[in-house]
Design an enzyme around this catalytic site. Sequence first.
Site, PDB file in Angstrom:
ATOM      1  N   CYS A   1      -2.525 -33.564  30.628  1.00 23.05           N
ATOM      2  CA  CYS A   1      -2.369 -35.020  30.757  1.00 23.05           C
ATOM      3  C   CYS A   1      -1.600 -35.417  32.012  1.00 23.05           C
ATOM      4  CB  CYS A   1      -1.697 -35.583  29.516  1.00 23.05           C
ATOM      5  SG  CYS A   1      -2.691 -35.297  28.044  1.00 23.05           S
TER       6      CYS A   1
ATOM      7  N   HIS B   1       0.911 -42.614  30.911  1.00 24.75           N
ATOM      8  CA  HIS B   1      -0.169 -41.874  30.259  1.00 24.75           C
ATOM      9  C   HIS B   1      -0.379 -42.468  28.865  1.00 24.75           C
ATOM     10  CE1 HIS B   1      -2.590 -38.783  28.582  1.00 24.75           C
ATOM     11  NE2 HIS B   1      -1.634 -38.292  27.813  1.00 24.75           N
TER      12      HIS B   1
ATOM     13  N   ASN C   1      -6.774 -41.285  24.250  1.00 23.63           N
ATOM     14  CA  ASN C   1      -6.182 -40.377  25.244  1.00 23.63           C
ATOM     15  C   ASN C   1      -7.313 -39.619  25.942  1.00 23.63           C
ATOM     16  OD1 ASN C   1      -4.880 -38.390  26.668  1.00 23.63           O
ATOM     17  ND2 ASN C   1      -3.577 -37.714  24.976  1.00 23.63           N
TER      18      ASN C   1
HETATM   19  O1  UT7 Z   1      -1.230 -36.323  25.626  1.00 19.60           O
HETATM   20  C1  UT7 Z   1      -0.696 -35.067  25.389  1.00 19.60           C
HETATM   21  C2  UT7 Z   1       0.572 -35.172  24.695  1.00 19.60           C
HETATM   22  N1  UT7 Z   1       0.348 -35.510  23.311  1.00 19.60           N
HETATM   23  C3  UT7 Z   1       1.056 -36.472  22.748  1.00 19.60           C
HETATM   24  O2  UT7 Z   1       1.818 -37.142  23.408  1.00 19.60           O
HETATM   25  C4  UT7 Z   1       0.922 -36.667  21.249  1.00 19.60           C
HETATM   26  C5  UT7 Z   1       2.292 -36.731  20.619  1.00 19.60           C
HETATM   27  N2  UT7 Z   1       2.266 -36.835  19.160  1.00 19.60           N
HETATM   28  C6  UT7 Z   1       1.835 -37.944  18.505  1.00 19.60           C
HETATM   29  O3  UT7 Z   1       1.370 -38.882  19.119  1.00 19.60           O
HETATM   30  C7  UT7 Z   1       2.041 -38.002  17.019  1.00 19.60           C
HETATM   31  O4  UT7 Z   1       2.860 -36.937  16.598  1.00 19.60           O
HETATM   32  C8  UT7 Z   1       0.715 -37.974  16.200  1.00 19.60           C
HETATM   33  C9  UT7 Z   1      -0.038 -39.252  16.427  1.00 19.60           C
HETATM   34  C10 UT7 Z   1      -0.124 -36.790  16.612  1.00 19.60           C
HETATM   35  C11 UT7 Z   1       1.029 -37.873  14.716  1.00 19.60           C
HETATM   36  O5  UT7 Z   1       1.855 -38.959  14.306  1.00 19.60           O
HETATM   37  P1  UT7 Z   1       3.195 -38.707  13.501  1.00 19.60           P
HETATM   38  O6  UT7 Z   1       3.814 -40.008  13.260  1.00 19.60           O
HETATM   39  O7  UT7 Z   1       4.018 -37.686  14.262  1.00 19.60           O
HETATM   40  O8  UT7 Z   1       2.654 -38.125  12.161  1.00 19.60           O
HETATM   41  P2  UT7 Z   1       3.067 -36.770  11.434  1.00 19.60           P
HETATM   42  O9  UT7 Z   1       2.436 -35.610  12.077  1.00 19.60           O
HETATM   43  O10 UT7 Z   1       4.550 -36.755  11.235  1.00 19.60           O
HETATM   44  O11 UT7 Z   1       2.406 -36.986  10.007  1.00 19.60           O
HETATM   45  C12 UT7 Z   1       2.893 -37.983   9.088  1.00 19.60           C
HETATM   46  C13 UT7 Z   1       1.967 -38.014   7.890  1.00 19.60           C
HETATM   47  C14 UT7 Z   1       1.636 -36.633   7.326  1.00 19.60           C
HETATM   48  O12 UT7 Z   1       1.517 -36.750   5.914  1.00 19.60           O
HETATM   49  P3  UT7 Z   1       2.709 -36.301   4.939  1.00 19.60           P
HETATM   50  O13 UT7 Z   1       2.922 -34.832   5.235  1.00 19.60           O
HETATM   51  O14 UT7 Z   1       3.884 -37.138   5.325  1.00 19.60           O
HETATM   52  O15 UT7 Z   1       2.161 -36.583   3.592  1.00 19.60           O
HETATM   53  C15 UT7 Z   1       0.286 -36.317   7.903  1.00 19.60           C
HETATM   54  O16 UT7 Z   1      -0.461 -35.446   7.105  1.00 19.60           O
HETATM   55  O17 UT7 Z   1       0.722 -38.582   8.277  1.00 19.60           O
HETATM   56  C16 UT7 Z   1      -0.338 -37.695   7.893  1.00 19.60           C
HETATM   57  N3  UT7 Z   1      -1.407 -37.855   8.863  1.00 19.60           N
HETATM   58  C17 UT7 Z   1      -2.390 -38.740   8.754  1.00 19.60           C
HETATM   59  N4  UT7 Z   1      -2.655 -39.649   7.797  1.00 19.60           N
HETATM   60  C18 UT7 Z   1      -3.742 -40.425   7.960  1.00 19.60           C
HETATM   61  C19 UT7 Z   1      -1.571 -37.152  10.029  1.00 19.60           C
HETATM   62  N5  UT7 Z   1      -2.682 -37.598  10.658  1.00 19.60           N
HETATM   63  C20 UT7 Z   1      -3.193 -38.573   9.879  1.00 19.60           C
HETATM   64  C21 UT7 Z   1      -4.319 -39.411   9.995  1.00 19.60           C
HETATM   65  N6  UT7 Z   1      -4.543 -40.315   9.025  1.00 19.60           N
HETATM   66  N7  UT7 Z   1      -5.162 -39.358  11.052  1.00 19.60           N
END
Ligand code: UT7
Length: 332
Positions: free
Chosen positions: A116, A256, A286
Site C-alpha cells: 500500500c 491511503h 482499498n
Molecule cells: O492497507 C494495508 C493495511 N491494512 C489495513 O490498514 C487494515 C487494518 N485493519 C482494519 O482495517 C481492521 O482491523 C479490519 C477492518 C480488518 C477489521 O476491523 P476490526 O474492528 O479490527 O474487527 P475485528 O477483527 O476486531 O473483529 C471484530 C468482530 C469479530 O467478531 P467477534 O470475535 O467479536 O465475535 C469478527 O469476527 O467483527 C467480526 N467480523 C465481522 N463481522 C461482520 C470481522 N469481519 C467481519 C465482517 N462482517 N466482514
Amino acid sequence: MAKIRAAITGVGAYLPEYRLTNDELSTMVDTSDEWIMQRIGIKERRILKKEGKATSFMGAEAVKELLQKTNISPDEVDLLICATITPDMPFPATANIIAHKTGIHNAWSFDLNAACSGFIFALATATQFIESGRYRKVIVVGADKMSAITNYNDRTTCPLFGDAGTAVMLEPTIDEVGIMDYIHRVDGLGRHHLHMKAGGSLRPASCETVENEEHFVYQEGQIVFKYAVTGMADVAAEIMERHQLKPEDVAWLVPHQANMRIIDATARRMGVNKDKVMINIQKYGNTTAATIPLCLWDYEKQLKKGDNIILAAFGAGFTWGSVYLKWAYNSI
Ligand code: UT7
C-alpha cells in the site's frame, strides 16, 4: 542555479465497471452493509471481471489516459515504474508489459513492491531521476488487481479490497512546486501480520498450498490497524514539522484508503479538518498501490497550483511513509 524539482503534471486512472456492493458481499459471507460501513467505511468496490485481463491492462489504460491528457507521446517517456503487489505474473515485470501495451519503446521500466506504500515509494524513486537532470518524463503507475488475491470466503478481508489502475507523469520544473520532501520507512518484522503465504520461493505453489487457501491476503487486522494508525500519522506529522507547516497551511491530506477510522485518526493527529482530506474509500475500497493517485484523479479539478499536499500511506512489509508536494498546475 535554480533547483530542479519533479512535478506531477498529470494523472490518469482506470476503474473496472463491475461494482461489488456490500449487499452482494452479504450473500457471499456472513457480513452486513451496517458492519462494513461502521468498521471500514466502504460501500462498494470495483472488480475487474474481463476475461484474460489483469493488472497490466488497468495500468496500460491509465497510462493511455495520462498520455492523452498531458499531450505527451509514448516516444518521449524515459522511464516507467509500476508499483504493484499483483503483477500479471512473477516475471517479467508488469511495468514492461504496460510499456509494451502503450507503445513506450525508448524507455526502461521496472516493478516496485511496497504494497500500500508502493505509489509513494515509487514516486520518491522517480523523483531522483528527474531531480538529477537525467530524465524529463517519468511515469509512475500504481495498479492492483486485488480481487485476484482476495479470499471471498474470508469475511475479515474480502470487504476491504478493490481493483484499479492509475498513472502520474513526473516532469522537471524550476518553479517552487513539485515533490518537496518525503519520509519513508520499513520494518520487515511486520511481514508476519500481513502477507501472502505461498506462491513465492519459500512456498512454491502446490496442491497443498491451494487446498490451504495460501494464495490469498493473510492479515491480522487488529495488529495492522494499530501500526497503521501510528505509522501513518507519525510520518505525516514529522514531515509537517520539518517544513514548519501548520494545519491551516495544508490544502489537502491524501491518506491511503484502507479504513475510514485510520483516515480519521491520521487527520486528527495532524490537526487537519476533514473537509481537507481526500476520501473515496466508500466508492473503491482499498486498491493498494492505486489509492493515493486515485484520490488525486478524483479531486484533480479542485486542485490549484501551489497547494500544499501531504500524501501518507501504510502497508504490508510493514512499509509506510509520507510525501510533501506542492501541486504544479490548475486544471481547466
Ligand atoms: O492497507 C494495508 C493495511 N491494512 C489495513 O490498514 C487494515 C487494518 N485493519 C482494519 O482495517 C481492521 O482491523 C479490519 C477492518 C480488518 C477489521 O476491523 P476490526 O474492528 O479490527 O474487527 P475485528 O477483527 O476486531 O473483529 C471484530 C468482530 C469479530 O467478531 P467477534 O470475535 O467479536 O465475535 C469478527 O469476527 O467483527 C467480526 N467480523 C465481522 N463481522 C461482520 C470481522 N469481519 C467481519 C465482517 N462482517 N466482514
